[in-house]
Design a protein around this motif. Structure first.
Motif, short mmCIF file in Angstrom:
data_model
loop_
_atom_site.label_atom_id
_atom_site.label_comp_id
_atom_site.label_asym_id
_atom_site.label_seq_id
_atom_site.Cartn_x
_atom_site.Cartn_y
_atom_site.Cartn_z
N ARG A 133 0.76 -9.29 -4.25
CA ARG A 133 -0.67 -9.31 -3.87
C ARG A 133 -1.31 -10.69 -4.07
O ARG A 133 -2.36 -10.98 -3.49
CB ARG A 133 -1.44 -8.24 -4.64
CG ARG A 133 -1.16 -6.86 -4.12
CD ARG A 133 -1.92 -5.78 -4.87
NE ARG A 133 -1.17 -4.54 -4.79
CZ ARG A 133 -0.89 -3.74 -5.81
NH1 ARG A 133 -1.31 -4.05 -7.01
NH2 ARG A 133 -0.19 -2.64 -5.64
N LEU A 167 0.83 -1.21 0.00
CA LEU A 167 0.00 0.00 0.00
C LEU A 167 0.86 1.26 0.00
O LEU A 167 0.49 2.27 -0.59
CB LEU A 167 -0.92 0.01 1.23
CG LEU A 167 -2.10 -0.95 1.19
CD1 LEU A 167 -2.77 -1.03 2.55
CD2 LEU A 167 -3.11 -0.54 0.14
N GLU A 177 -8.40 -0.06 1.80
CA GLU A 177 -7.07 -0.68 1.96
C GLU A 177 -7.12 -2.16 1.59
O GLU A 177 -6.25 -2.66 0.90
CB GLU A 177 -6.57 -0.50 3.39
CG GLU A 177 -6.11 0.91 3.67
CD GLU A 177 -5.35 1.03 4.97
OE1 GLU A 177 -4.75 0.04 5.42
OE2 GLU A 177 -5.37 2.13 5.54
N THR A 178 -8.16 -2.83 2.06
CA THR A 178 -8.30 -4.25 1.73
C THR A 178 -8.42 -4.42 0.22
O THR A 178 -7.75 -5.27 -0.38
CB THR A 178 -9.56 -4.83 2.41
OG1 THR A 178 -9.49 -4.55 3.80
CG2 THR A 178 -9.68 -6.32 2.20
N LEU A 179 -9.25 -3.60 -0.38
CA LEU A 179 -9.49 -3.68 -1.82
C LEU A 179 -8.18 -3.51 -2.61
O LEU A 179 -7.93 -4.21 -3.58
CB LEU A 179 -10.50 -2.59 -2.21
CG LEU A 179 -11.21 -2.75 -3.54
CD1 LEU A 179 -12.12 -3.96 -3.52
CD2 LEU A 179 -12.03 -1.51 -3.84
N LEU A 180 -7.36 -2.57 -2.13
CA LEU A 180 -6.12 -2.26 -2.86
C LEU A 180 -5.05 -3.36 -2.72
O LEU A 180 -4.08 -3.35 -3.46
CB LEU A 180 -5.55 -0.93 -2.38
CG LEU A 180 -6.40 0.32 -2.69
CD1 LEU A 180 -5.80 1.54 -2.02
CD2 LEU A 180 -6.50 0.55 -4.19
N THR A 181 -5.24 -4.26 -1.75
CA THR A 181 -4.24 -5.32 -1.61
C THR A 181 -4.73 -6.64 -2.21
O THR A 181 -4.07 -7.66 -2.08
CB THR A 181 -3.92 -5.56 -0.11
OG1 THR A 181 -5.12 -5.87 0.57
CG2 THR A 181 -3.27 -4.35 0.51
N LEU A 182 -5.87 -6.60 -2.87
CA LEU A 182 -6.39 -7.83 -3.49
C LEU A 182 -5.61 -8.15 -4.76
O LEU A 182 -5.06 -7.24 -5.40
CB LEU A 182 -7.88 -7.66 -3.82
CG LEU A 182 -8.82 -7.55 -2.63
CD1 LEU A 182 -10.23 -7.25 -3.10
CD2 LEU A 182 -8.81 -8.82 -1.80
#
Lengths: 249, 439
Positions: free
Chosen positions: A76, A53, B245-250
């Motif tokens: 990821r 991130l 944040e979760t979405l961006l680490t998928l």
């Protein structure tokens, strides 16, 4: 020994603030590694860098040999990240949410169904999964998002304060799941926590982080012996107070 | 499994389960359209009163002498001049047939009104039969906006009064008073783009066309607002619900996430569009049927848009939707939560609507290529101006505006992708906060 997570001299600035100040650590395959430290120590920033991130100002972090900046997309596919204050979509049901998340990882419908089933069991929410998430309590939401993070059986789970804000019953449930699931499937876990007893219970190894630097590292047993402390809480306080390990011998 | 499909499905599900969004999509047209109709009609009307001098072409086909006597009478001319009417007798220009007169009027853009005194004019007047005068009105502009709805009746009222006086003074002072009051009647013929609309007054035709002209930009503007709001809310809601944040680490490309949000918003906008069209049609039907039933007769005569126009309008709409979806995403990125995103879009909607709707109308009154291009740089205004240019058959300007829109879209796409593929999506807000606190 093979390092799954390899962090090397990591630095992160936010403007003029040095959030992470040259930390290095390694995590072995199947290990549960805990980052502990006071508020603002740099735990979350480190985990966010590992989760692709944030981009480090300098230094490197690799997961299974993949650089978290250069090979972010590959990383990821390996990790599953649970942010400290992770929420879920209020207007979806628990089932919808698990299905949505599984659809990014599952290769076919059968695998998706299997993942969702596993997620449902992990969450322990039973029939409540049919309700909209906005009707869930904080503990229920946390159980759901943790189930989401683990149901995909990632190679590396990055969990930021997995039990933060939970009552004792929910906290114990979450703690047990992390421990059991990691052992059962050989998942490598990097987690952060304020709760020293929790860390002592779950983690194979811990690093104490303060003002962006790692100030002590080892197994809970090693640290306790080194600082002549009864538990990790005492170790933590002595380390933060900058006391030398030998001064207690 | 297809991640893009999963995102689109999730976006739609979330919106459709949000009562506020559904309420807004359905309620908005009912409030907005009547207000807009009143506003635009008040904008067009005042032009009428500003006309100082009306040149009226007259073709005299009267087999008798009465029309000639009236039209060549100096006192009559003076009286008409005082009323702001100047007669141009086409017979004096060697034009003697109706078709020649129509052709002359088509080529002479300074003249709008043509009155044809019929062959039986003298006969009718002498025998107390109402004479039918054909009143041609020529719309020379491609976009009929400023047509004087009163011009024919005003001119005819003046002429009627002169004929009444003529009858009393020269023919029969004891004629039937009803006839004296109404010796003539007008048959309006409106000519637009070479087509003659018999029995349709220019005001009515302009009204029908104005409705058509306004309809497309209005729908586009509403769609712009819908899509901007939808994407801004979608991103802000991810922040508010702590799911971003979760979405961006998928394990999915960030550009796929972006695309999923845009497509989801486009689908929601199309659903919204259907509601708007139904609401708008309901509104127009209800007011038009009570006031102007004949408008629908005129409406059935013609449509302002050709098939190619409609295709181009769809292209303009699509580019504009994508651009504004990206603007919404940027707004959502800067917002802390849905409330602040709603506040930003809410604050923007008023000026966007006013600028996008009023500016093109204002520009059309004094069109200059540079002004049109300059104003088209504003993303919300460009689709409206593009449609106006299309209707005005200004194809070069239309192409230039489309090019501007495409360039703007690419710039925004690049900017948004940059925000999404770097840590900026998480840190932009932090920077803003810091700036605020420093201030």
């Amino acid at each position: 020994m093979k390092y799954v997570v390899d962090v090397e001299d990591l630095v992160k600035f936010f403007g003029k603030i040095r959030a992470v100040d040259g930390i290095s650590f390694q995590v072995h395959e199947g290990e549960i590694f805990g980052l502990i430290g006071p508020n603002g120590a740099g735990k979350t920033t480190t985990l966010r860098i590992l989760a692709t991130l944030l981009i480090p100002t300098s230094g490197h972090a690799r997961i299974y040999g993949y650089d978290v900046v250069e090979d972010a997309e590959k990383v990821r596919y390996i990790i599953s990240y649970l942010p400290e204050d992770a929420g879920a979509y209020n207007r979806l049901t628990g089932w919808d949410y698990l299905q949505f998340m599984a659809s990014f990882v599952a290769k076919n419908k059968k695998e998706l169904e299997q993942m969702v089933k596993e997620g449902a069991e992990l969450s322990g929410l039973g029939d409540r999964l049919r309700d909209l998430i906005k009707t869930y309590s904080k503990g229920m939401k946390r159980r759901l998002v943790l189930a989401r993070a683990l149901m995909v059986r990632p190679k590396v789970a990055i969990l930021d304060e997995p039990t933060a804000g939970l009552d004792i019953i929910h906290a114990v449930h979450v703690r047990n799941i992390i421990r059991e699931y990691a052992r059962k499937y050989g998942i490598t876990v990097v987690l952060s926590s304020h709760n020293m007893l929790e860390v002592e219970y779950i983690c194979d190894r811990v690093a104490i982080i303060n003002k962006g630097k790692i100030v002590a590292e080892g197994t809970p047993k090693e640290l306790k012996e080194e600082y002549n402390a009864e538990n990790l809480e005492e170790v933590f306080i002595r380390v933060i107070k900058n006391e030398s390990p030998t001064s207690h011998n | 499994m297809n991640p893009l499909l999963a995102i689109i499905k999730k976006e739609i599900k979330e919106v459709l389960r949000d009562k506020n969004t559904l309420f807004g999509v359905i309620l908005l047209p009912i409030i907005l359209f009547p207000m807009l109709g009143l506003f635009v009609s008040s904008l067009i009307q005042p032009e009428v009163e500003e006309i100082q001098q009306i040149d009226v072409a007259v073709l005299n086909l009267d087999a008798g002498t009465i029309a000639k006597e009236i039209l060549s009478n100096d006192t009559v001319r003076q009286a008409l001049n005082q009323s702001g009417i100047r007669l141009i007798i086409l017979n004096n220009l060697n034009i003697h047939t109706e078709s020649d007169a129509v052709e002359y009027m088509k080529s002479n853009t300074s003249l709008r009104l043509l009155l044809i005194f019929p062959e039986n004019f003298s006969f009718c007047i002498r025998n107390q039969i109402i004479a039918i005068i054909e009143a041609y009105y020529f719309i020379h502009e491609n976009i009929p906006m400023q047509e004087d709805t009163q011009i024919i009746s005003y001119v005819l009222e003046q002429i009627k009064s002169i004929i009444s006086t003529y009858i009393i003074q020269n023919i029969n002072p004891n004629a039937n008073p009803v006839f004296i009051q109404n010796p003539i009647s007008a048959l309006p013929v409106t000519v637009y783009r070479g087509k003659e609309y018999k029995g349709v007054p220019p005001g009515m035709l302009a009204g029908v066309f104005s409705f058509q002209i306004m309809f497309a930009p209005m729908i586009i503007l509403l769609l712009i607002m819908l899509i901007m709001n939808s994407t801004a809310m979608s991103v802000a809601s991810e922040k508010e619900q702590k799911t971003l944040e979760t979405l961006l680490t998928l394990p999915v490309k960030r550009t796929t996430l972006l695309l999923g949000k845009i497509i989801g918003a486009v689908i929601i906008s199309i659903l919204g569009l259907i509601s708007y069209i139904v609401g708008f049609k309901f509104y127009i039907d209800s007011i038009m049927h009570s006031a102007y039933e004949e408008v629908f007769v005129a409406e059935s005569i013609t449509s302002l848009f050709t098939l190619s126009d409609i295709v181009f309008i769809i292209i303009v709409t699509f580019i504009s939707l994508l651009t504004n979806a990206l603007i919404g995403i940027i707004i959502g990125t800067f917002s802390e939560d849905t409330k602040s995103a709603g506040t930003i879009t809410g604050v923007l909607f008023g000026p966007i609507f006013a600028i996008s709707f009023l500016l093109p109308f204002a520009i059309l009154r004094t069109p200059s290529m540079l002004t049109i291009i300059g104003v088209s740089l504003i993303p919300f205004v460009s689709p409206v101006i593009a449609i106006f240019m299309l209707l005005a058959r200004e194809y070069l300007l239309f192409v230039i505006i489309i090019a501007i829109m495409i360039v703007e879209f690419i710039i925004l796409l690049f900017t948004t992708a940059k925000i999404y593929t770097t840590e900026k999506i998480l840190t932009l807000r932090i920077k803003l906060r810091r700036k605020r606190s420093e201030a």
